[in-house]
Design a protein around this motif. Structure first.
Motif, PDB file in Angstrom:
ATOM      1  N   GLY A   5      19.934  23.060 -13.674  1.00 50.83           N
ATOM      2  CA  GLY A   5      21.035  23.708 -14.362  1.00 50.83           C
ATOM      3  C   GLY A   5      21.515  24.885 -13.545  1.00 50.83           C
ATOM      4  N   THR A   7      23.786  28.177 -13.994  1.00 54.36           N
ATOM      5  CA  THR A   7      24.401  28.948 -15.068  1.00 54.36           C
ATOM      6  C   THR A   7      24.575  30.408 -14.674  1.00 54.36           C
ATOM      7  OG1 THR A   7      24.340  29.298 -17.469  1.00 54.36           O
ATOM      8  CG2 THR A   7      22.233  29.506 -16.295  1.00 54.36           C
ATOM      9  N   THR A  31      30.441  21.147 -16.458  1.00 53.36           N
ATOM     10  CA  THR A  31      30.558  21.021 -17.912  1.00 53.36           C
ATOM     11  C   THR A  31      31.845  21.654 -18.449  1.00 53.36           C
ATOM     12  OG1 THR A  31      29.221  22.996 -18.340  1.00 53.36           O
ATOM     13  CG2 THR A  31      28.058  20.872 -18.290  1.00 53.36           C
ATOM     14  N   LYS A  92      26.837  16.721 -23.673  1.00 54.00           N
ATOM     15  CA  LYS A  92      25.594  16.083 -23.224  1.00 54.00           C
ATOM     16  C   LYS A  92      25.795  14.591 -22.959  1.00 54.00           C
ATOM     17  CE  LYS A  92      20.744  15.361 -24.343  1.00 54.00           C
ATOM     18  NZ  LYS A  92      19.641  15.611 -25.287  1.00 54.00           N
ATOM     19  N   VAL A 109      23.895  20.713 -12.810  1.00 51.13           N
ATOM     20  CA  VAL A 109      24.713  20.684 -14.022  1.00 51.13           C
ATOM     21  C   VAL A 109      25.220  22.101 -14.215  1.00 51.13           C
ATOM     22  CG1 VAL A 109      24.813  20.168 -16.484  1.00 51.13           C
ATOM     23  CG2 VAL A 109      23.319  18.818 -14.998  1.00 51.13           C
ATOM     24  N   ILE A 114      23.630  26.817 -20.665  1.00 48.67           N
ATOM     25  CA  ILE A 114      22.666  25.724 -20.476  1.00 48.67           C
ATOM     26  C   ILE A 114      21.325  26.106 -21.074  1.00 48.67           C
ATOM     27  CG2 ILE A 114      21.361  24.405 -18.768  1.00 48.67           C
ATOM     28  CD1 ILE A 114      23.840  24.352 -17.056  1.00 48.67           C
ATOM     29  N   ILE A 119      21.344  20.614 -23.132  1.00 52.95           N
ATOM     30  CA  ILE A 119      21.433  20.217 -21.719  1.00 52.95           C
ATOM     31  C   ILE A 119      20.169  20.648 -20.963  1.00 52.95           C
ATOM     32  CG2 ILE A 119      22.744  20.528 -19.564  1.00 52.95           C
ATOM     33  CD1 ILE A 119      24.360  18.999 -21.655  1.00 52.95           C
ATOM     34  N   GLU A 120      19.549  21.747 -21.374  1.00 52.72           N
ATOM     35  CA  GLU A 120      18.401  22.281 -20.637  1.00 52.72           C
ATOM     36  C   GLU A 120      17.275  21.259 -20.454  1.00 52.72           C
ATOM     37  OE1 GLU A 120      15.580  26.257 -20.307  1.00 52.72           O
ATOM     38  OE2 GLU A 120      16.617  25.879 -22.188  1.00 52.72           O
ATOM     39  N   CYS A 123      17.351  19.126 -17.382  1.00 51.35           N
ATOM     40  CA  CYS A 123      17.188  19.805 -16.092  1.00 51.35           C
ATOM     41  C   CYS A 123      15.717  20.041 -15.756  1.00 51.35           C
ATOM     42  CB  CYS A 123      17.923  21.149 -16.115  1.00 51.35           C
ATOM     43  SG  CYS A 123      19.673  21.006 -16.527  1.00 51.35           S
ATOM     44  N   ILE A 126      16.200  25.882 -13.950  1.00 55.29           N
ATOM     45  CA  ILE A 126      17.484  26.596 -14.034  1.00 55.29           C
ATOM     46  C   ILE A 126      17.664  27.504 -12.812  1.00 55.29           C
ATOM     47  CG2 ILE A 126      18.854  28.266 -15.380  1.00 55.29           C
ATOM     48  CD1 ILE A 126      18.444  25.627 -16.884  1.00 55.29           C
TER      49      ILE A 126
END
Length: 195
Positions: A5, A7, A31, A92, A109, A114, A119-120, A123, A126
């Motif tokens: 992810g 973010t 996203t 998602k 992503v 996230i 969605i996390e 992954c 992160i």
């Protein structure tokens, strides 16, 4: 396949990092772009959003007034959570579909929210992009044409720097030049190849 992810808060430079990763050959699933697709005219997601936020978020032609929705949704954390709750299930579905088409072996992503979302779990870890508040405010004002008050409201509706640090395997600090960020992204890329 490695899926991470990407973010960071508004104005952190997450989009710049995503562009740099693409240049290095990493597939990036955006996203924000997916959110635009799922909120098209007459979509189930747009119908749900209208049900909660009201018809003021809809243009005469039936399309979403993005700025209006953003100003309402970011005005308090409960509204922000509702926006995320409604949109994330649709996002998602599309993310999973897009992951199925990844050819590079590494996919990012890219999304503002996230950590703690549905969605996390997709992954492996992160990667967060962070920047000082004043730097972010200036970027948001310049990018979105917002006032300082509006930019602060947006930042205050999002998690703070410590939240991102706590939940991330890698953190990129983006207070400097584009060249400094490129070096940080290249370093991250080399680490990703070793994971």
């Amino acid at each position: 396949m490695l899926i991470f992810g990407l973010t960071g808060g508004s104005g952190s430079g997450k989009t710049s990092v995503a562009s740099m990763l693409i240049k290095l050959g990493i597939d990036v699933i955006d996203t924000d772009m997916i959110a635009r697709k799922i909120t098209e005219k007459n979509s189930p997601c747009l119908t749900e959003l209208t049900g909660f936020f009201g018809k003021d978020i809809i243009n005469n032609d039936g399309t979403l007034k993005r700025q209006t929705l953003a100003s309402i949704a970011f005005s308090n954390s409960k509204y922000t959570q509702t926006l995320n709750r409604i949109t994330h299930k649709y996002i998602k579905q599309r993310v999973l579909y897009d992951i199925g088409k990844v050819k590079s072996g590494i996919a990012a992503v890219d999304g503002a929210v996230i950590i703690g979302s549905n969605i996390e779990p997709i992954c492996d870890f992160i990667v967060s992009v962070i920047a000082d508040t004043e730097v972010r405010i200036n970027r948001i004002m310049k990018r979105d044409g917002l006032t300082e008050i509006q930019a602060r409201e947006r930042i205050n509706a999002q998690p703070g720097e410590e939240f991102y640090k706590k939940h991330s395997k890698f953190v990129l600090i983006n207070n400097g030049t584009v060249e400094e960020l490129e070096q940080a992204v290249l370093s991250l890329y080399n680490k990703l190849k070793e994971v």
